[in-house]
Design a protein around this motif. Structure first.
Motif, PDB file in Angstrom:
ATOM      1  N   PHE A 174       7.917   9.629  -9.166  1.00  0.00           N
ATOM      2  CA  PHE A 174       6.487   9.895  -9.296  1.00  0.00           C
ATOM      3  C   PHE A 174       5.719   8.587  -9.434  1.00  0.00           C
ATOM      4  O   PHE A 174       4.704   8.371  -8.765  1.00  0.00           O
ATOM      5  CB  PHE A 174       6.241  10.798 -10.507  1.00  0.00           C
ATOM      6  N   ASP A 175       6.210   7.689 -10.266  1.00  0.00           N
ATOM      7  CA  ASP A 175       5.556   6.399 -10.456  1.00  0.00           C
ATOM      8  C   ASP A 175       5.573   5.586  -9.167  1.00  0.00           C
ATOM      9  O   ASP A 175       4.580   4.953  -8.805  1.00  0.00           O
ATOM     10  CB  ASP A 175       6.251   5.630 -11.580  1.00  0.00           C
ATOM     11  N   ARG A 176       6.705   5.610  -8.459  1.00  0.00           N
ATOM     12  CA  ARG A 176       6.807   4.874  -7.189  1.00  0.00           C
ATOM     13  C   ARG A 176       5.832   5.422  -6.159  1.00  0.00           C
ATOM     14  O   ARG A 176       5.188   4.659  -5.421  1.00  0.00           O
ATOM     15  CB  ARG A 176       8.232   4.953  -6.653  1.00  0.00           C
ATOM     16  N   ALA A 177       5.704   6.760  -6.120  1.00  0.00           N
ATOM     17  CA  ALA A 177       4.786   7.376  -5.166  1.00  0.00           C
ATOM     18  C   ALA A 177       3.346   6.969  -5.470  1.00  0.00           C
ATOM     19  O   ALA A 177       2.564   6.678  -4.560  1.00  0.00           O
ATOM     20  CB  ALA A 177       4.931   8.887  -5.209  1.00  0.00           C
ATOM     21  N   LEU A 178       2.992   6.934  -6.734  1.00  0.00           N
ATOM     22  CA  LEU A 178       1.628   6.568  -7.126  1.00  0.00           C
ATOM     23  C   LEU A 178       1.316   5.114  -6.800  1.00  0.00           C
ATOM     24  O   LEU A 178       0.161   4.751  -6.585  1.00  0.00           O
ATOM     25  CB  LEU A 178       1.429   6.814  -8.620  1.00  0.00           C
ATOM     26  N   ARG A 179       2.344   4.288  -6.758  1.00  0.00           N
ATOM     27  CA  ARG A 179       2.145   2.873  -6.438  1.00  0.00           C
ATOM     28  C   ARG A 179       2.070   2.626  -4.935  1.00  0.00           C
ATOM     29  O   ARG A 179       1.910   1.485  -4.487  1.00  0.00           O
ATOM     30  CB  ARG A 179       3.273   2.039  -7.053  1.00  0.00           C
ATOM     31  N   GLY A 180       2.186   3.708  -4.152  1.00  0.00           N
ATOM     32  CA  GLY A 180       2.045   3.579  -2.704  1.00  0.00           C
ATOM     33  C   GLY A 180       3.338   3.397  -1.952  1.00  0.00           C
ATOM     34  O   GLY A 180       3.321   3.191  -0.736  1.00  0.00           O
TER      35      GLY A 180
END
Length: 239
Positions: free
Chosen positions: A223-229
């Motif tokens: 989830f964090d990786r996805a939010l970082r693009g």
């Protein structure tokens, strides 16, 4: 916050995901893992909305297939989403994240009634906001509720957590040669009948240019990786 590509997102979770290894209900380890996934983004000031299904408790379509009135079955399913929403709220708050549950069906003793402007205000104040009871109407799935709420609150992307790591041209659980898409258009999803979300939800996202990201929440830190693009899972976009 500068490290994140998105500021406001809506995360769609299936009710079945909350079962974990159980055959029914909620495995407490699952909400805890979800809380741990969301915590870094929450601490960074991300605005996070959540819609969760109720299939781990009751599914209206299954009830209808067994002879129950479809509208009555869907009403029961919507109440099941409220139970799941309250369970998530409890876990989030025990992990230090302020959270509000807003229900499309009025039940003042356990949740707030959904009001769009109030929901946006909760997000602006940094509160995780869980939208319960679907759209409040039978014959609409929680996928459609997620698409509707994402559009209403002005989310930048609708993120759907599933059991697989993206969208495939066939069921990867049954076909080892299934091809995964990195990106795909709304029309391809509809024309291929890929069941990413139901057709109503996909069409609503298409009409309002709401991108959909599909990924496997079981992957640590995704989830964090996805939010970082970072490119994770599959993204559904315009032509």
């Amino acid at each position: 916050m500068s490290d994140y590509k998105f500021k406001r997102v809506l995360l769609k979770l299936s009710g079945e995901a909350l079962m974990g290894s159980k055959e029914f209900g909620i495995d407490p380890d699952v909400p805890q893992k979800i809380a741990e996934e969301l915590k870094p983004a929450y601490d960074a000031g991300m605005q996070i909305a959540v819609v969760v299904g109720g299939g781990n408790i009751f599914r209206g379509l299954s009830g209808a297939a067994a002879g129950m009135d479809r509208a009555q079955g869907d009403n029961m399913g919507m109440l099941a989403t409220v139970i799941n929403s309250l369970a998530l709220q409890d876990t989030f708050e025990r992990n230090g994240m302020i959270c509000r549950v807003m229900s499309a069906i009025e039940m003042h003793q356990v949740s707030e009634t959904y009001i769009r402007r109030r929901a946006i205000r909760h997000l602006e104040k940094g509160r995780i906001t869980i939208f319960a009871a679907g759209t409040g109407n039978p014959y609409f799935t929680t996928d459609t509720a997620a698409a509707l709420r994402a559009c209403e609150i002005g989310a930048e992307i609708l993120m759907k957590a599933t059991k697989v790591d993206g969208i495939y041209d066939s069921d990867p659980m049954k076909n080892p040669d299934a091809k995964k898409f990195d990106t795909i258009t709304y029309m391809d999803v509809l024309n291929r009948d890929l069941h990413v979300m139901d057709a109503t939800a996909t069409a609503l996202c298409h009409d309002n240019h709401m991108p959909i990201m599909v990924f496997n929440l079981d992957e640590d830190g995704i989830f964090d990786r996805a939010l970082r693009g970072e490119h994770v899972g599959t993204i559904v976009v315009d032509e």
